[in-house]
Design a protein around this motif. Structure first.
Motif, mmCIF file in Angstrom:
data_model
loop_
_atom_site.group_PDB
_atom_site.id
_atom_site.type_symbol
_atom_site.label_atom_id
_atom_site.label_comp_id
_atom_site.label_asym_id
_atom_site.label_seq_id
_atom_site.Cartn_x
_atom_site.Cartn_y
_atom_site.Cartn_z
ATOM 1 N N VAL A 476 -71.685 13.505 -18.483
ATOM 2 C CA VAL A 476 -72.836 13.670 -19.454
ATOM 3 C C VAL A 476 -74.153 12.897 -18.639
ATOM 4 N N ILE A 477 -73.890 11.663 -18.040
ATOM 5 C CA ILE A 477 -74.878 10.891 -17.517
ATOM 6 C C ILE A 477 -75.561 11.810 -16.136
ATOM 7 N N ARG A 478 -74.394 12.441 -15.405
ATOM 8 C CA ARG A 478 -74.888 12.955 -14.253
ATOM 9 C C ARG A 478 -75.532 14.449 -14.555
ATOM 10 N N LEU A 479 -75.115 15.098 -15.612
ATOM 11 C CA LEU A 479 -75.716 16.372 -15.933
ATOM 12 C C LEU A 479 -77.224 15.978 -16.425
ATOM 13 N N LEU A 480 -77.494 15.072 -17.328
ATOM 14 C CA LEU A 480 -78.752 14.628 -17.645
ATOM 15 C C LEU A 480 -79.708 14.313 -16.486
ATOM 16 N N ILE A 481 -79.394 13.440 -15.657
ATOM 17 C CA ILE A 481 -79.942 12.632 -14.791
ATOM 18 C C ILE A 481 -80.571 13.562 -13.624
ATOM 19 N N LEU A 562 -72.125 3.906 -12.162
ATOM 20 C CA LEU A 562 -73.016 5.063 -11.541
ATOM 21 C C LEU A 562 -73.964 4.183 -10.749
ATOM 22 N N LEU A 563 -75.222 3.586 -11.167
ATOM 23 C CA LEU A 563 -75.983 3.004 -10.379
ATOM 24 C C LEU A 563 -75.632 1.995 -9.440
ATOM 25 N N ARG A 564 -74.546 1.027 -9.969
ATOM 26 C CA ARG A 564 -74.151 0.066 -9.168
ATOM 27 C C ARG A 564 -73.537 0.612 -7.735
ATOM 28 N N ASP A 565 -72.806 1.781 -7.685
ATOM 29 C CA ASP A 565 -72.320 2.742 -6.749
ATOM 30 C C ASP A 565 -73.626 3.172 -5.679
ATOM 31 N N GLN A 566 -74.750 3.058 -6.601
ATOM 32 C CA GLN A 566 -75.917 3.722 -5.659
ATOM 33 C C GLN A 566 -76.815 2.542 -5.189
ATOM 34 N N GLY A 567 -76.092 1.248 -5.308
ATOM 35 C CA GLY A 567 -76.861 0.044 -4.882
ATOM 36 C C GLY A 567 -77.682 -0.726 -5.942
ATOM 37 N N ASP A 581 -83.351 2.072 -25.862
ATOM 38 C CA ASP A 581 -83.792 3.439 -25.221
ATOM 39 C C ASP A 581 -82.504 4.167 -25.114
ATOM 40 N N ASP A 582 -82.252 5.521 -25.478
ATOM 41 C CA ASP A 582 -81.115 6.214 -25.189
ATOM 42 C C ASP A 582 -81.519 7.527 -24.222
ATOM 43 N N ASP A 583 -82.635 7.364 -23.753
ATOM 44 C CA ASP A 583 -83.004 8.483 -22.907
ATOM 45 C C ASP A 583 -82.671 8.124 -21.315
ATOM 46 N N LEU A 584 -81.682 8.713 -20.936
ATOM 47 C CA LEU A 584 -81.045 8.237 -19.703
ATOM 48 C C LEU A 584 -81.644 8.282 -18.387
ATOM 49 N N VAL A 585 -82.454 9.478 -18.314
ATOM 50 C CA VAL A 585 -83.413 9.807 -17.321
ATOM 51 C C VAL A 585 -84.527 8.760 -17.254
ATOM 52 N N ARG A 586 -84.842 8.506 -18.365
ATOM 53 C CA ARG A 586 -86.022 7.303 -18.740
ATOM 54 C C ARG A 586 -85.613 5.992 -18.191
ATOM 55 N N ILE A 587 -84.256 5.837 -18.627
ATOM 56 C CA ILE A 587 -83.606 4.552 -18.264
ATOM 57 C C ILE A 587 -83.230 4.243 -16.616
#
Length: 721
Positions: A476-481, A562-567, A581-587
């Motif tokens: 879900v997270i990857r689909l949204l982002i 996910l973000l930790r894996d990205q640094g 906030d629950d808008d993952l893109v905005r987060i």
């Protein structure tokens, strides 16, 4: 220094178990030798079809002498305590030493010969080896994955003598079953061992076997103008099936290319362990295959290729039968059977699940730019192929076959592609769909899974995740982002919970509940999410075990990973999620902007100022409520630093609110950066806890405003530093 060489030679070890066995052998031997006090320079393990090998360089010939001091009871302790300590240590009272009224025992032990420790270690390791499956043979009690034939064990060139269940250690191994000399090979050390094995057609290292397969396979294909279809998983497997792998290119009946290429490749891979081959000048597969043999045939492999071709034809004839029969059945019959298939005892049948996914896909569709009718249609077709003959034979083709059948049934490419790809992404390395209809159905599928299992309290615990909910959340997270989709995840989850309550109230352990339209924002525009379920705060009393906050926290955890894996730092994700906030893109955008801000001197110093202000306010809150209201300026004897900060906070609030309204998080951080100097000067020049009550109250109000303005961007209190 001396070298240890160990080989456990057995009947064929399943390829899927070999690399895990090599790791287990390394771990178990290392742990035991380290516990005994041994060290070494290098340790390497190898695994192959018939042998596990371990070599350790730089082992000492014995463990060092050891002396250990053990603390005992006080000298004035009861006699029983002293007697117990003496029994434990094996010493007498006069052998103890006393310091500060406490008795101590000094235990000395002589070092042990490494050969003795190795013999014990090998015995323990073999008897307790954690094979996924093992067997007994003959009249012995030993268990191993397959019957052990011999154990080679050399230390410093000499055999380490021991016997395990009638198998005597020696310095002998064997070469290739068919290509070798047929004689037993006596070795003296690892170099001699490896050299003799290669002369007898055994490649010890799996990396060497893989390299030989790839080089010869690509050469065989290139000789006929073809190219190998890469398959790392299959390469790993076939490298564990042959000690001397020899790729052979074969031909198959071109008529089978009428089958979907995924069917041809999977039939080759699953049943026969063949690689597929393609023609670089054309699309699709070539009428060829590549088999990895364990021998070098005198005829160049022609007979082997012909025999494998006949076997492959039989397999592909079965696949063609399923392909033809499935087209006669169709979606209506498959969907009708879904009502008889239980998805989960508490979550109903697959038919009920499809209804929920279809309803949610229709709601999500406008928010991701998809046609609602197409999204709903695709969702209603998405699980049908689970009842097809082809997917029953090859479960790995679920979705893929549905896409083919949907296209043959006359549905649009958008619908067929959504059916095919709605399971994606299935892992961190899987591609993310971008087609709007596919995104809508993929999100609906994963969100229904998450909401359903959270509602029945089947959440992941520790390392256990039987329903792959972590993978679903990451999907879900990857689909949204990656699609920039702006969905209110919490509201969507509540809507889906409502579908569950409405359709399967008993299974979701809740009563039917009313729904009400809800306006949400998508890409800056207002959209209506029909059927929004009122939150518990709005008066809902029958949500039962479904708690949206738990699901939100679960998403936060997965996004953190996910973000930790990205640094990115995990505390920054927590600081942004704390805003609710629950808008993952905005987060993600907030986190990126926050990370960039904190990497500057202004950000780091302002964070320190925030911490200082928060500590003061926290201490004052213990005494009573922090005063609120307008900060006064122009007071008699008011320090300039106080006035400057008051105006700076007001300006920052206006700038931050404007920036957040347009989601310009970089601008919001820039506005906060302007507070750095006034905050620093305030703490340098102003005493917050003034003896004058009015001054103290005004300054606490000011610090509260600093905290509130910064808190609009993130909860800086959750940031380390």
């Amino acid at each position: 220094m001396p070298q240890l060489l160990l080989e456990v030679f057995s009947e064929e070890i399943p390829a899927r178990m070999q690399q895990g066995a090599a790791r287990d052998l390394e771990r178990m031997v290392s742990d035991r030798l380290k516990a005994a006090g041994l060290t070494w320079e290098a340790l390497t393990t190898y695994a192959g079809p018939r042998r596990l090998t371990l070599v350790i360089d730089g082992l000492p010939t014995a463990t060092p002498d050891r002396e250990e001091e053990v603390k005992g009871p006080r000298a004035s302790a009861p006699e029983q305590a002293l007697e117990g300590f003496l029994r434990k240590t094996g010493l007498t009272r006069d052998q103890l030493t006393e310091r500060d009224g406490v008795l101590f025992a000094v235990l000395s032990s002589k070092g042990r010969a490494t050969t003795d420790l190795v013999a014990e270690t090998v015995d323990q390791v073999i008897r307790t080896f954690p094979w996924p499956k093992s067997m007994r043979w003959g009249s012995g009690t030993l268990r191993w994955v397959r019957p052990i034939k011999r154990i080679l064990c050399l230390f410093d060139g000499q055999v380490v003598p021991f016997e395990i269940d009638g198998i005597q250690s020696d310095a002998i191994t064997e070469g290739h079953r068919f290509l070798g000399s047929g004689e037993l090979l006596r070795v003296s050390d690892f170099v001699d061992y490896r050299t003799q094995l290669e002369k007898n057609f055994v490649l010890l290292d799996v990396a060497d076997r893989k390299l030989r397969i790839l080089e010869q396979a690509k050469a065989a294909c290139a000789a006929r103008g073809l190219a190998l279809v890469d398959d790392d998983g299959l390469l790993d497997e076939v490298a564990g099936l042959a000690e001397w792998p020899t790729p052979i290119l074969g031909d198959m009946d071109p008529q089978f290319l009428a089958l979907p290429p995924e069917v041809v490749r999977l039939s080759m891979k699953v049943h026969q362990k063949y690689f597929a081959v393609r023609d670089p000048s054309k699309d699709g597969l070539a009428p060829n295959f590549l088999v990895v043999a364990n021998v070098e045939a005198t005829d160049g492999g022609k007979a082997l290729a012909a025999g494998n071709s006949r076997v492959l034809s039989a397999r592909l004839n079965d696949a063609r039968f399923f392909w033809d029969e499935d087209q006669k059945v169709g979606f209506d019959a498959w969907n009708a059977k879904l009502s008889g298939v239980t998805f989960h005892a508490k979550l109903g049948t697959l038919a009920e699940r499809v209804e929920r996914i279809a309803a949610l896909a229709r709601e999500i569709a406008p928010l991701v730019g998809a046609d609602p009718d197409e999204a709903e249609t695709a969702a209603r077709l998405s699980k049908a192929d689970l009842l097809s003959g082809m997917v029953s034979e090859f479960p790995e083709l679920q979705g893929i076959m549905g896409g083919y059948y949907a296209r043959l049934a006359g549905h649009s490419d958008a619908i067929a592609d959504a059916v095919r790809d709605h399971y994606k992404p299935q892992g961190p390395a899987d591609t993310v769909p971008t087609a709007p209809v596919t995104v809508a159905v993929a999100l609906a599928d994963k969100l229904d899974t998450l909401v359903g299992f959270f509602a029945i309290d089947e959440k992941p615990t520790g390392s256990k995740d039987p329903f792959a909910l972590r993978r679903a959340a990451l999907g879900v997270i990857r689909l949204l982002i990656e699609n920039g989709a702006r969905l209110p995840v919490r509201e969507i989850a509540l809507f889906q919970a409502g579908l569950g309550f409405e359709q399967a109230a008993q299974r979701y352990a809740a009563q039917q509940i009313a729904t009400a339209p809800k306006k949400v924002m998508f890409n800056g525009q207002e959209a209506e999410l029909a059927g929004f379920i009122a939150t518990p705060e709005d008066g809902l009393k029958s949500v039962a075990d479904f708690r949206p906050a738990e699901l939100s926290a679960f998403f936060a955890d997965r996004l953190t990973v996910l973000l930790r894996d990205q640094g990115q730092r995990h505390d920054l994700v927590a600081a942004v999620f704390a805003l609710g906030d629950d808008d993952l893109v905005r987060i993600v955008r907030r986190v990126e902007a926050l990370a960039a801000f904190l990497a500057t001197d202004d950000g780091a110093n302002l964070l320190a100022g925030y911490k200082r202000a928060s500590n003061i306010l926290r201490a004052e809150e213990k005494k009573g409520p922090i005063p609120t209201g307008m900060v006064q300026t122009g007071l008699p004897n008011q320090p300039e630093a106080e006035t400057t900060l008051a105006f700076a906070v007001g300006a920052a609030r206006t700038a931050v609110e404007a920036a957040l309204e347009t989601e310009d998080f970089a601008a919001a951080m820039t506005a906060l950066a302007r507070l750095r100097a006034p905050v620093d000067r305030f703490f340098d020049d102003v005493l917050v806890n003034s003896d004058v009550p009015a001054e103290r109250e005004n300054r606490l109000k000011l610090l509260g405003q600093v905290r509130d303005v910064m808190g609009q961007v993130a909860d800086f209190g959750q940031i380390a530093g």
